[in-house]
Design an enzyme around this catalytic site. Sequence first.
Site, short mmCIF file in Angstrom:
data_model
loop_
_atom_site.label_atom_id
_atom_site.label_comp_id
_atom_site.label_asym_id
_atom_site.label_seq_id
_atom_site.Cartn_x
_atom_site.Cartn_y
_atom_site.Cartn_z
N GLU A 14 56.20 46.61 40.31
CA GLU A 14 56.33 45.15 40.29
C GLU A 14 57.75 44.71 40.60
OE1 GLU A 14 53.77 43.37 40.33
OE2 GLU A 14 52.38 45.00 39.83
N HIS A 56 58.21 44.73 44.27
CA HIS A 56 57.65 43.56 44.95
C HIS A 56 58.68 42.44 45.04
CE1 HIS A 56 53.60 44.55 45.94
NE2 HIS A 56 53.18 44.72 44.70
#
Length: 261
Positions: free
Chosen positions: A129, A132
């Site tokens: 994450e 990202h």
Amino acid sequence: MVQLSFLKDKLILCLTLSILLALSGVNAQAQFSTSRGEVERASRLEWLRMKREMSRPADPRIQPFVECISNSLIATLEEPYASMDWEIIVFDDESANAFAMPGGKIGVFTGIFKVADTPDALATVIGHEIAHLTEDHVVERARKQLGTDLLSGVLSSATYGYGSDSIRQGTAIFIGLPFDRNQESEADLVGLEYMAAAGYDPRSSLYLWRNMSDLSQGSPPEFLSTHPSDDRRMADLASRLTPALIAYNEAVEAGLRPSCL
């Protein structure tokens, strides 16, 4: 009646293809016209809404545990991400998932512990994450989605609702999903580097995806999914495992093995 139905279907197909060609620049234009500030403002409002409305875990140990792992990964980042205003929140939800929003906001659902049941496995999820965000996927995805939604809406209106579900599905498959799969694959590999540099065993990434594969039996094939297949992910991660293990051993020797339990 059969002939008329055939002609109607053919006319609608021709109309749909014509609109697709005529509006081939709509998606790109929508992405271009959506500024980073607009995306960040929208995500900030959504983040505040989630914090206000979604439940938190009853166990008080979970939030600091997830924050500890997250902070050890963030400590490996370079600027401007190292000093970003990161905020990691655990939400009480059975979905085996986590997500990232612009501005360093990461949400983790308690359902992820069904597959990420060790600190190293959870570091795989959070590293993914974080990647990202550092690779700017979140803003790119928001712009892409805006263009896809706009194109789907125009097509649905132009065909008077005929086959609108199929049109939306087709638009997603041929415009949105390949882009998303590329982002997911890149986040896997960049996240692998982050977890290794922080002192988390990169082999746990394969353990996580084996668990995820067992949990997601019966999921759609890769070409109909926004994520790469579990087998593809594990093959890509395995191909980068040697340099990741070298970085991991260097981190351990430097005393960077985190202790978050």
